[in-house]
Design a protein around this motif. Structure first.
Motif, mmCIF file in Angstrom:
data_model
loop_
_atom_site.group_PDB
_atom_site.id
_atom_site.type_symbol
_atom_site.label_atom_id
_atom_site.label_comp_id
_atom_site.label_asym_id
_atom_site.label_seq_id
_atom_site.Cartn_x
_atom_site.Cartn_y
_atom_site.Cartn_z
ATOM 1 N N TRP A 68 -49.691 21.104 -14.337
ATOM 2 C CA TRP A 68 -50.685 21.132 -15.402
ATOM 3 C C TRP A 68 -50.897 19.723 -15.939
ATOM 4 O O TRP A 68 -51.138 18.791 -15.201
ATOM 5 N N PRO A 124 -57.248 28.782 -14.147
ATOM 6 C CA PRO A 124 -55.833 28.949 -13.798
ATOM 7 C C PRO A 124 -55.569 30.292 -13.118
ATOM 8 O O PRO A 124 -56.468 31.152 -13.047
ATOM 9 N N LEU A 138 -62.192 27.339 -20.266
ATOM 10 C CA LEU A 138 -61.132 28.084 -19.593
ATOM 11 C C LEU A 138 -61.679 29.376 -18.996
ATOM 12 O O LEU A 138 -62.214 30.230 -19.722
ATOM 13 N N CYS A 188 -60.483 24.316 -16.707
ATOM 14 C CA CYS A 188 -59.391 24.927 -15.951
ATOM 15 C C CYS A 188 -59.740 26.349 -15.531
ATOM 16 O O CYS A 188 -60.233 27.143 -16.340
ATOM 17 N N LEU A 248 -57.827 20.827 -14.434
ATOM 18 C CA LEU A 248 -56.439 21.235 -14.210
ATOM 19 C C LEU A 248 -56.359 22.321 -13.145
ATOM 20 O O LEU A 248 -57.074 23.324 -13.222
ATOM 21 N N GLU A 278 -51.059 23.162 -23.648
ATOM 22 C CA GLU A 278 -51.244 21.793 -23.160
ATOM 23 C C GLU A 278 -52.485 21.160 -23.787
ATOM 24 O O GLU A 278 -52.464 19.995 -24.206
ATOM 25 N N ALA A 279 -53.566 21.939 -23.848
ATOM 26 C CA ALA A 279 -54.821 21.400 -24.382
ATOM 27 C C ALA A 279 -54.689 20.997 -25.842
ATOM 28 O O ALA A 279 -55.331 20.038 -26.283
ATOM 29 N N LEU A 293 -62.034 22.469 -24.533
ATOM 30 C CA LEU A 293 -61.378 23.159 -23.413
ATOM 31 C C LEU A 293 -62.322 24.243 -22.907
ATOM 32 O O LEU A 293 -62.838 25.041 -23.700
ATOM 33 N N ASP A 315 -50.154 31.659 -17.690
ATOM 34 C CA ASP A 315 -50.706 30.329 -17.425
ATOM 35 C C ASP A 315 -51.885 30.014 -18.335
ATOM 36 O O ASP A 315 -52.088 28.854 -18.717
ATOM 37 N N VAL A 333 -51.905 26.649 -20.587
ATOM 38 C CA VAL A 333 -52.993 25.669 -20.600
ATOM 39 C C VAL A 333 -53.488 25.440 -22.030
ATOM 40 O O VAL A 333 -53.787 24.302 -22.430
#
Length: 279
Positions: free
Chosen positions: A171, A187, A237, A185, A121, A224-225, A235, A217, A221
């Motif tokens: 995203w 971000p 990150l 990601c 992402l 969203e995950a 995930l 952000d 994320v």
């Protein structure tokens, strides 16, 4: 017309004084002069008494002035090394950072080449997606970015990987629920008033700065995950050095198991999180 010449070493010393006060002035000068001459840094070191004509010397000085105005060396050269690739970069993309290679190392240490769907992402130049594609050829990898200009750079960088694809979107809005095995990601996570931004003025602020002290952000994320990942999916990150506690707390509140990660300097840098499987 008489042509004048100046030795490599003399030019480097002159430019080094121009960049005095930057983080790595002499290295920057070497990289930029090598680029100007179409040579390597190693060639410069071995040929520091070679003469450079006025035309090339003036081209070099102009590039050094761009660096003095805090333009990243990668933008001046048009490329940046990341993992095992030389990636094109433009002002539409962030310059890939060495610390982000922690994400690649973490993925390779935790996931084998078993086929899976992986999403990067906010792919930018495609650095993460391309590094993973080079190491895990059986994975289906999708790089997503909201910027069409950034995606063009990523697509050009990612030629040659048949299972690597690209998608424009905000995203993960274009993806279905419970379909992804691994989401990676890096971000935007810098607060808008962070003084460090003074060193990053040439890079796209939308890829650097986030609201809520840099956390907005990251939290988005995570949200969203929570619906994009399959049960048991992961995930990975990246975050700022002072954000790991908040990121882990939000992940745990969202039914993730967390593993905090540090970079080579020992700074908190990322979190690997596993989506819990409902009982």
């Amino acid at each position: 017309m008489e042509h004048r010449y100046q030795q490599v070493d003399s030019l480097l010393q002159e430019a080094n004084q121009t960049l005095e006060g930057s983080d790595s002035p002499y290295l920057d000068c070497q990289l930029i002069l090598a680029f100007t001459l179409g040579q390597t840094r190693e060639w410069l070191i071995a040929n520091n008494d070679k003469e450079v004509c006025d035309k090339q010397a003036n081209e070099f000085r102009n590039l050094i002035l761009r660096r003095k105005r805090k333009e990243p060396v990668a933008y001046i050269l048009g490329h940046k090394e990341f993992w095992n690739s030389r990636l094109a970069v433009t002002k539409d993309t962030l310059v890939p950072r060495p610390e982000t290679e922690l994400l690649i190392e973490t993925v390779l240490n935790n996931f084998d080449d078993t086929p899976r769907l992986v999403v990067d992402l906010g792919t930018g130049s495609g650095a993460i997606a391309i590094a993973l594609a080079s190491e895990r050829p059986n994975w289906q990898i999708v790089g997503i970015d909201i910027s069409q200009d950034a995606l063009k750079v990523a697509k050009d960088n990612g030629n040659g990987f048949p299972k690597l694809s690209w998608m424009q979107g905000f995203w993960g809005n274009a993806l279905g629920d419970n379909c992804i095995d691994l989401l990676v990601c890096n971000p935007p996570y810098i607060a808008e008033n962070d003084p460090y931004l003074d060193h990053l003025g040439c890079e796209p602020l939308t890829a650097l700065v986030s609201d809520d002290n840099g956390l907005a952000d990251l939290y988005l994320v995570i949200l969203e995950a929570s619906h994009l990942l399959k049960p048991g999916g992961h995930l990975l990150l990246e975050h700022g050095h002072d954000q790991q506690r908040q990121v882990c707390s939000r992940l745990e509140d969202s039914s993730f198991e967390t593993t905090p990660l540090a970079d080579l300097q020992g700074n908190p840098r990322a979190v690997l999180a596993r989506k819990e499987i409902a009982a």
